[in-house]
Design a protein around this motif. Sequence first.
Motif: not given
Length: 366
Positions: A287-295
């Motif tokens: 799992x990764x969490x992306x620090x951006x609202x852009x999917x």
Amino acid sequence: MTEDLTRSPLADYHISHGATLGEYHGAVVPARFTNPAQEHQAVRTASGLFDFSFRAKFVLTGRDSAKFLHRIVSNDVKSLAPGQGVYATLLNAQGQILADLRIYAAHDRLLVDTDADLRTKAMSILRRYIIGDQVQIEPVDTCALAFEGPQAAGLLEKTLHVDLPPLKEFDHFATNFGGFPVRVVRVNNTGEEGYELWVGPKGMMGVWGAACGQAPSYGMLPCGTEALESLRIEAGIPRYGSELGEDTLPLEANLMNALSFTKGCYIGQEIVERARSRGHVNWKLAGVVIESPQVPVPGEKLIVDGKEVGEITSACASPTLQKTIALAYVRREHLDPGTRFQTSSGAAVEITSLPFLRRQSAPAAN
């Protein structure tokens, strides 16, 4: 080797009730009814009802059916008693996943459930291995509805007017509804308590209508595949075509619940056992969490010091966590939770353990 596109028997009814249809794993089913985030939250907090016409079934009959399937797939089939089931993979000789299957034992047959766009492929592969076995493999025209969420059991009981017995994952039983034979299956598709109701096409409308009639009492919303995707990503559940494929080993995808290490030989077993005894695989689903609202889009690379160390397979804006999250294959050297890198588009990323969301009531998925 894919089937023609399947259309839900309820497609026109869904459209008349405001649903937007879309293609999902070889079928035309509702993508959304209202707001996918609201549908998602209904499943997390109360209950949701899904049209699972993108799942397809086939049946194995004949005196050798259990022995035959046991020697082909990756999990233990021979020990199944009627009313029990198991998750398994169909592998090639290189140990790579050709299809993933849910296998259910009935009194005189084995019922196999897979994605609609995998059924013909799986049946064709299995038929090639029949050599003198008393086995017949045939498709069955059975559809499914999925009841998901903390209140799913109550909703299902009220819909069918039955009391659910204690059921473990993949346990199942036959009953009837409105004169139609149905089968209830305990199976986790979202990370919440979940049940599938198998019924013929002619019986779907009655079950759907009865369940919707109970909606206010159980906080139920009809849900589409857009909500299903965000739910299964939060739960860390891989799907064929995204996380699973003919270039994937079961251990890379964390499919320990699809494997038996005591059953003996099956197709691809040598490669699986070699990977297990070595203690690791080079790539693993994380799992990764992306620090951006852009999917990010599937296929976007994960970068450390200018080198590719991973690739995103599925991503969503998580309604529960209020974060952008993704499933990705990552090099084993970078799998520790808290490891940071970037996407190829420049967004900061951090590794986290799966599932993103843990529920005590939900068993292991698939």
